[in-house]
Design a protein around this motif. Structure first.
Motif, PDB file in Angstrom:
ATOM      1  N   MET A  82       0.815  -1.184   0.000  1.00  0.00           N
ATOM      2  CA  MET A  82       0.000   0.000   0.000  1.00  0.00           C
ATOM      3  C   MET A  82       0.862   1.253   0.000  1.00  0.00           C
ATOM      4  SD  MET A  82      -3.093   0.701  -0.086  1.00  0.00           S
ATOM      5  CE  MET A  82      -4.388   1.720   0.360  1.00  0.00           C
ATOM      6  N   LYS A  83       1.978   1.197   0.763  1.00  0.00           N
ATOM      7  CA  LYS A  83       2.878   2.345   0.779  1.00  0.00           C
ATOM      8  C   LYS A  83       3.473   2.573  -0.602  1.00  0.00           C
ATOM      9  CE  LYS A  83       4.600   2.884   5.428  1.00  0.00           C
ATOM     10  NZ  LYS A  83       5.764   2.833   6.273  1.00  0.00           N
ATOM     11  N   LYS A  84       3.801   1.462  -1.291  1.00  0.00           N
ATOM     12  CA  LYS A  84       4.368   1.593  -2.630  1.00  0.00           C
ATOM     13  C   LYS A  84       3.352   2.238  -3.581  1.00  0.00           C
ATOM     14  CE  LYS A  84       7.769  -2.069  -2.929  1.00  0.00           C
ATOM     15  NZ  LYS A  84       8.164  -3.265  -3.656  1.00  0.00           N
ATOM     16  N   LEU A  85       2.131   1.842  -3.472  1.00  0.00           N
ATOM     17  CA  LEU A  85       1.088   2.381  -4.337  1.00  0.00           C
ATOM     18  C   LEU A  85       0.916   3.878  -4.117  1.00  0.00           C
ATOM     19  CD1 LEU A  85      -1.150   1.853  -6.416  1.00  0.00           C
ATOM     20  CD2 LEU A  85      -2.667   1.379  -4.498  1.00  0.00           C
ATOM     21  N   ILE A  86       0.904   4.300  -2.876  1.00  0.00           N
ATOM     22  CA  ILE A  86       0.750   5.719  -2.545  1.00  0.00           C
ATOM     23  C   ILE A  86       1.960   6.507  -3.016  1.00  0.00           C
ATOM     24  CG2 ILE A  86       0.577   7.361  -0.643  1.00  0.00           C
ATOM     25  CD1 ILE A  86      -1.169   5.315   0.803  1.00  0.00           C
ATOM     26  N   SER A  87       3.161   5.962  -2.815  1.00  0.00           N
ATOM     27  CA  SER A  87       4.356   6.683  -3.241  1.00  0.00           C
ATOM     28  C   SER A  87       4.438   6.766  -4.770  1.00  0.00           C
ATOM     29  CB  SER A  87       5.613   6.027  -2.662  1.00  0.00           C
ATOM     30  OG  SER A  87       5.737   4.700  -3.133  1.00  0.00           O
ATOM     31  N   VAL A  88       4.057   5.705  -5.480  1.00  0.00           N
ATOM     32  CA  VAL A  88       4.046   5.739  -6.941  1.00  0.00           C
ATOM     33  C   VAL A  88       3.016   6.747  -7.427  1.00  0.00           C
ATOM     34  CG1 VAL A  88       3.474   4.392  -9.000  1.00  0.00           C
ATOM     35  CG2 VAL A  88       4.928   3.400  -7.242  1.00  0.00           C
ATOM     36  N   LEU A  89       1.874   6.776  -6.781  1.00  0.00           N
ATOM     37  CA  LEU A  89       0.829   7.716  -7.144  1.00  0.00           C
ATOM     38  C   LEU A  89       1.278   9.153  -6.905  1.00  0.00           C
ATOM     39  CD1 LEU A  89      -1.984   7.085  -8.228  1.00  0.00           C
ATOM     40  CD2 LEU A  89      -2.859   7.547  -5.961  1.00  0.00           C
ATOM     41  N   ALA A  90       1.903   9.399  -5.780  1.00  0.00           N
ATOM     42  CA  ALA A  90       2.392  10.746  -5.460  1.00  0.00           C
ATOM     43  C   ALA A  90       3.489  11.161  -6.432  1.00  0.00           C
ATOM     44  CB  ALA A  90       2.906  10.784  -4.025  1.00  0.00           C
ATOM     45  N   LEU A  91       4.369  10.250  -6.772  1.00  0.00           N
ATOM     46  CA  LEU A  91       5.458  10.536  -7.704  1.00  0.00           C
ATOM     47  C   LEU A  91       4.904  10.839  -9.095  1.00  0.00           C
ATOM     48  CD1 LEU A  91       8.488  10.714  -8.117  1.00  0.00           C
ATOM     49  CD2 LEU A  91       8.497   8.282  -8.641  1.00  0.00           C
ATOM     50  N   SER A  92       3.929  10.059  -9.547  1.00  0.00           N
ATOM     51  CA  SER A  92       3.359  10.290 -10.876  1.00  0.00           C
ATOM     52  C   SER A  92       2.596  11.611 -10.934  1.00  0.00           C
ATOM     53  CB  SER A  92       2.462   9.128 -11.290  1.00  0.00           C
ATOM     54  OG  SER A  92       1.368   9.031 -10.421  1.00  0.00           O
ATOM     55  N   LEU A  93       1.918  11.989  -9.866  1.00  0.00           N
ATOM     56  CA  LEU A  93       1.236  13.279  -9.827  1.00  0.00           C
ATOM     57  C   LEU A  93       2.242  14.423  -9.864  1.00  0.00           C
ATOM     58  CD1 LEU A  93      -1.683  12.687  -7.302  1.00  0.00           C
ATOM     59  CD2 LEU A  93      -1.837  13.065  -9.758  1.00  0.00           C
ATOM     60  N   GLY A  94       3.369  14.241  -9.176  1.00  0.00           N
ATOM     61  CA  GLY A  94       4.414  15.265  -9.192  1.00  0.00           C
ATOM     62  C   GLY A  94       4.991  15.442 -10.582  1.00  0.00           C
ATOM     63  N   VAL A  95       5.232  14.347 -11.274  1.00  0.00           N
ATOM     64  CA  VAL A  95       5.764  14.414 -12.636  1.00  0.00           C
ATOM     65  C   VAL A  95       4.741  15.047 -13.577  1.00  0.00           C
ATOM     66  CG1 VAL A  95       6.471  13.002 -14.618  1.00  0.00           C
ATOM     67  CG2 VAL A  95       7.349  12.486 -12.337  1.00  0.00           C
ATOM     68  N   LEU A  96       3.493  14.680 -13.412  1.00  0.00           N
ATOM     69  CA  LEU A  96       2.432  15.215 -14.257  1.00  0.00           C
ATOM     70  C   LEU A  96       2.291  16.723 -14.075  1.00  0.00           C
ATOM     71  CD1 LEU A  96       0.160  14.542 -16.238  1.00  0.00           C
ATOM     72  CD2 LEU A  96      -1.339  14.246 -14.277  1.00  0.00           C
ATOM     73  N   SER A  97       2.342  17.185 -12.831  1.00  0.00           N
ATOM     74  CA  SER A  97       2.202  18.626 -12.590  1.00  0.00           C
ATOM     75  C   SER A  97       3.423  19.382 -13.092  1.00  0.00           C
ATOM     76  CB  SER A  97       1.955  18.905 -11.108  1.00  0.00           C
ATOM     77  OG  SER A  97       3.086  18.517 -10.357  1.00  0.00           O
ATOM     78  N   ALA A  98       4.607  18.774 -13.021  1.00  0.00           N
ATOM     79  CA  ALA A  98       5.814  19.438 -13.514  1.00  0.00           C
ATOM     80  C   ALA A  98       5.773  19.574 -15.033  1.00  0.00           C
ATOM     81  CB  ALA A  98       7.052  18.655 -13.083  1.00  0.00           C
ATOM     82  N   THR A  99       5.330  18.535 -15.727  1.00  0.00           N
ATOM     83  CA  THR A  99       5.271  18.620 -17.191  1.00  0.00           C
ATOM     84  C   THR A  99       4.194  19.588 -17.645  1.00  0.00           C
ATOM     85  OG1 THR A  99       3.837  16.687 -17.280  1.00  0.00           O
ATOM     86  CG2 THR A  99       6.180  16.314 -17.612  1.00  0.00           C
ATOM     87  N   SER A 100       3.078  19.666 -16.933  1.00  0.00           N
ATOM     88  CA  SER A 100       2.038  20.617 -17.330  1.00  0.00           C
ATOM     89  C   SER A 100       2.495  22.045 -17.058  1.00  0.00           C
ATOM     90  CB  SER A 100       0.727  20.319 -16.611  1.00  0.00           C
ATOM     91  OG  SER A 100       0.879  20.503 -15.224  1.00  0.00           O
TER      92      SER A 100
END
Length: 119
Positions: A1-19
Motif C-alpha cells: 500500500m505504501k508503494k502504491l501511494i508513493s508511486v501515485l504521489a510521484l506520478s502526480l508530481g511528474v504530471l504537474s511538472a510537465t504541465s
C-alpha cells in the motif's frame, strides 16, 4: 500500500511538472521584443510608393505576354467567359480570361503567366 501511494504521489508530481513546463510559452522576453520593434513610420517616399500601387492599371500598356499575372487580379471578380465578348477566343485547357479596366487578359492558370492581352 505504501508503494502504491508513493508511486501515485510521484506520478502526480511528474504530471504537474510537465504541465507547468507546457504552460504558457509567452515570456517576458517576447513581450519586450514585441514592444521594442520599430514601428512602421511613413515618409514621403513610402506614401508615393503606396499611391503608385493603387493607381489604375492599364494591362495593354503596363503588362506583357510571358509576365507573371499580378495576384491582386487573380480573383473571381475579374474572371469572365469568352462568350462575354465576341473578340475573345475560346481559352485552352488551364487558361482563363480576365477583364481588367476594359482590357482582356488571357492567363495560364497553372503557371500564372500572361498569354495574351487584348486591348
Amino acid at each position: 500500500m505504501k508503494k502504491l501511494i508513493s508511486v501515485l504521489a510521484l506520478s502526480l508530481g511528474v504530471l504537474s511538472a510537465t504541465s507547468a513546463m507546457a504552460g504558457s510559452q509567452y515570456s517576458h522576453y517576447d513581450e519586450h521584443r514585441y514592444h521594442s520593434q520599430d514601428r512602421h513610420h511613413w515618409d514621403n517616399n513610402q506614401w508615393n510608393d503606396r499611391y503608385q500601387q493603387q493607381k489604375r492599371v492599364n494591362p495593354s500598356r503596363d503588362w506583357r505576354a510571358g509576365q507573371k499575372f499580378p495576384r491582386a487580379f487573380d480573383n473571381n471578380r475579374y474572371e469572365i467567359s469568352h462568350r462575354d465578348s465576341n473578340r475573345l477566343n475560346r481559352p485552352g485547357r488551364y487558361q482563363q480570361w480576365y477583364k481588367i479596366n476594359g482590357d482582356y487578359v488571357l492567363v495560364n492558370e497553372r503557371s500564372n503567366r500572361i498569354i495574351r492581352i487584348v486591348g
